[in-house]
Write an enzyme that holds these catalytic residues in place. Sequence first.
Site, mmCIF file in Angstrom:
data_model
loop_
_atom_site.group_PDB
_atom_site.id
_atom_site.type_symbol
_atom_site.label_atom_id
_atom_site.label_comp_id
_atom_site.label_asym_id
_atom_site.label_seq_id
_atom_site.Cartn_x
_atom_site.Cartn_y
_atom_site.Cartn_z
ATOM 1 C CG HIS A 662 -0.098 0.044 2.525
ATOM 2 N ND1 HIS A 662 0.516 -1.090 3.031
ATOM 3 C CD2 HIS A 662 0.211 1.048 3.372
ATOM 4 C CE1 HIS A 662 1.159 -0.774 4.139
ATOM 5 N NE2 HIS A 662 0.996 0.530 4.372
ATOM 6 C CG ASP A 664 2.009 4.802 4.600
ATOM 7 O OD1 ASP A 664 1.283 3.783 4.542
ATOM 8 O OD2 ASP A 664 3.168 4.798 5.074
ATOM 9 C CG HIS A 714 5.247 0.689 2.691
ATOM 10 N ND1 HIS A 714 4.808 1.875 2.150
ATOM 11 C CD2 HIS A 714 4.715 0.619 3.924
ATOM 12 C CE1 HIS A 714 4.036 2.507 3.027
ATOM 13 N NE2 HIS A 714 3.960 1.765 4.119
ATOM 14 N NE ARG A 724 7.291 -5.533 13.156
ATOM 15 C CZ ARG A 724 7.152 -5.030 11.944
ATOM 16 N NH1 ARG A 724 6.364 -5.609 11.055
ATOM 17 N NH2 ARG A 724 7.817 -3.952 11.608
#
Length: 733
Positions: A662, A664, A714, A724
Amino acid sequence: YCGCGNVFLSFAEKLLVLTVATEETDGFLRFMQSANYFNYTVKVLGMGEAWKGGDVGRSIGGGQKVRLLKEAMEALADQEDLLVLSVDSYDLIFAGGPEEILRKFQKANHKVLFAAEGLIWPDKRLADKYPSMRSGKRYLNSGGIIGYAPYINRVVSQWNLHDNDDDQLFYTKIYLDPLQRQTLNMTLDHKCQIFQNLNGAVDEVLLKFGTDRVRVRNTVYDSLPVVVHGNGNTKMYLNYLANYVPNTWNYEHGCSHCDDDVMDLSQLKVSFPNVFVGVFIEQPTPFLPEFFQRLLTLDYPKDKLKVFVHNNEVYHEKHIQKFWEENRNVFNSFKVVGPEENLSQGEARNMGMYYIRWLAGCEMSLNCICSDRITISPLCLLLSYRKIIGPLVTRHGKLWSNFWGALSLDGYYARSEDYVDIVQRKRVGMWNIPFMAHVYLVKGSALRNELKERNYFVLEKLDPDMAFCRNAREMTSHREKDSPSPESFHMLRPPKGVFMYITNRHDFGRLISTANYNISHYNNDLWQIFENPVDWKEKYIHQNYTRIFTENYLEQPCPDVFWFPVFSEKACDEIVEEMEHYGSWSGGKHEDKRISGGYETVPTDDIHMKQISYEKEWLHFIREFISPITLKVFSGYFTKGYALMNFVVKYTPARQAYLRPHHDSSTFTINIALNNKDTDFQGGGCRFHRYNCSIESPRKGWSFMHPGRLTHLHEGLPTTNGTRYIAVSFIDP
Ligand SMILES: *[C@@H]1O[C@H](CO)[C@@H](O)[C@H](O)[C@H]1NC(C)=O
Ligand SMILES: *[C@@H]1O[C@H](CO)[C@@H](O)[C@H](O)[C@H]1NC(C)=O
Ligand SMILES: *[C@@H]1O[C@H](CO)[C@@H](O)[C@H](O)[C@H]1NC(C)=O
Ligand SMILES: *[C@@H]1O[C@H](CO)[C@@H](O)[C@H](O)[C@H]1NC(C)=O
Ligand SMILES: *[C@@H]1O[C@H](CO)[C@@H](O)[C@H](O)[C@H]1NC(C)=O
Ligand SMILES: *[C@@H]1O[C@H](CO)[C@@H](O)[C@H](O)[C@H]1NC(C)=O
Ligand SMILES: *[C@@H]1O[C@H](CO)[C@@H](O)[C@H](O)[C@H]1NC(C)=O
């Protein structure tokens, strides 16, 4: 040259200083220090005798002084060349030497000279009987008398009253008798050539700095008085003057007595003194765990520290518990009194003092009042033979400190001429001051002697520090119920006023602000970025952050993806804890009520900063700590540091493990790893498609910074085990 020395010696021998002191108070020791500096010959009368002269600070009295002087003068009566200077000593210092006194006395051309002042005491009705005069101070003060021995003897031999009768009234009556005035050749030092009484005259005097000495200058009479007397209610002002006069501190040499009484621990025959450390937590206090950690780093043998903690806050019990569990065996002892005891601040401090007073062998008490926390630097630097000494600590970048340089008439704060210079360490030394708070060291022996009365921290409605300082300042043998009128603060105050010193010889740390400390969150210090920015930075910003600027300490693992340390371990842990404590993870659904439009194309399992009321603080963090890096790596781009989307993402195989490729909605994005690969999770990382470049081993506390749109498509690589966490902001959308 020899000639000069001889002349000087003969001056000194011709002048004998007599003073009455029944105890070696701090004031007396200071008097002797100034007398010795000028090589006066001093004879002390009455030492060790019980004081019977009444509480002359508050009512009439002082006859004992005349009686002792009378006894001493009998033996000196026939020494016609001998000059006798009779002075008080608890509240008096010399600003000049014997030769100057002799010169000025000879110029006065009388046989007996009394100090003068502008206020009449104790009998106002006698005012009319004083000789009229055009200028100068009109009334007699008995705190200083100089004259030839036979004449002084003829004055004091008339004494036949009681020890608690008034000495000043006695001298006044003799002086006002016209016949005696003439036959005994008496006058007053109307223009402060020799004697400066400060009562009613504080505005007349200034410090005059010379190369070796500091003097007091009377600006009304343009004189440099030799004897400076803090009579009446001017003790604190005398303390201020004596911080300089005669040679205590000046611009050339700085502090001349500071090293006299610092304990040289390497020279101590015995071992380090035991120190009782009282920690008083009376309100929610930011960064308390860090305060306790600092106790561990005190440069002092821990087996000599007895720690007493009064904690009045349920909120802090977990912090103290944790510290106690980890460190209970580190100290000589560790005692905690908790909120369940329901002690007031004053009671808690009295309890602390009570312990130290009776703990065998405790030679020092360090009181850290955590209402404002202090970063105490080496305790050793403070150890001194002075009875009460505190380190100067200030609020970062402010003039706010833990002492007052002066008192107002009603006993509250007043700014002294030197306050700012002391706070800013333009004048460095040990300063005798009227009030200090938050952290100070008290000698055990003083607690067992001068301060042995209990309840030192409770007095009227004063806060405990105010009560303690007032008790120390004004210590008298017995306390009067009626508050004294100003005039009655007239003469020698016999008892024990203990001097309190603040030292700014080292950087001892700072005060934190407890204002606006909201404890409704889980890790509340995170919110302190505005109120206590220095402590916030120390706790939450990565140790190597500043090296980004000094050493270019950052990496570029993929084109235009910058990687740098920003958060400390604690910041990462506390943010994760805060989010888990809040607990409402979004679940990674497309429908999202939190954003405008209600639909997220690339949803993550996250919590927005806004949801935990952390938006304002987070944006401030971005402006303070991220913007400078942006400017460094994308030179010419000035970020507004504005971001709508600030959130913590959780990746876990059971819920959401990865994020598909995607862009941002940001000019640039920061992405901070909040935990450790391998220990906390497996897998994870980030891949930038255009450059076929992956970063598979994110480092806890390190952030990526990369452009959000167009070039940097990314994806979040799958987390295969564990959980995480990352913190993400889309900056300048
Ligand atoms: C006091 O006497 C000492 C020793 O004789 C001398 O060195 C010193 O200068 C004298 N002090 C003053 C202020 O004259
Ligand atoms: C006081 O004594 C001095 C000499 O010491 C003398 O010159 C002066 O006239 C005397 N004053 C009075 C008022 O007797
Ligand atoms: C705590 O002390 C205060 C004042 O001494 C009193 O008003 C209050 O009721 C006490 N609280 C408890 C829980 O004992
Ligand atoms: C403390 O923070 C909470 C949550 O943000 C807020 O609701 C509350 O009003 C704050 N309390 C004070 C005294 O500011
Ligand atoms: C900071 O850098 C030094 C030297 O490179 C390193 O030893 C230290 O561990 C780093 N600090 C942290 C918190 O990573
Ligand atoms: C991406 O890089 C990997 C090795 O890092 C390589 O095996 C692969 O062929 C590359 N893919 C493309 C499309 O260049
Ligand atoms: C996943 O993590 C747990 C605990 O962190 C560990 O016990 C387990 O072996 C890990 N599983 C794999 C497949 O690595």
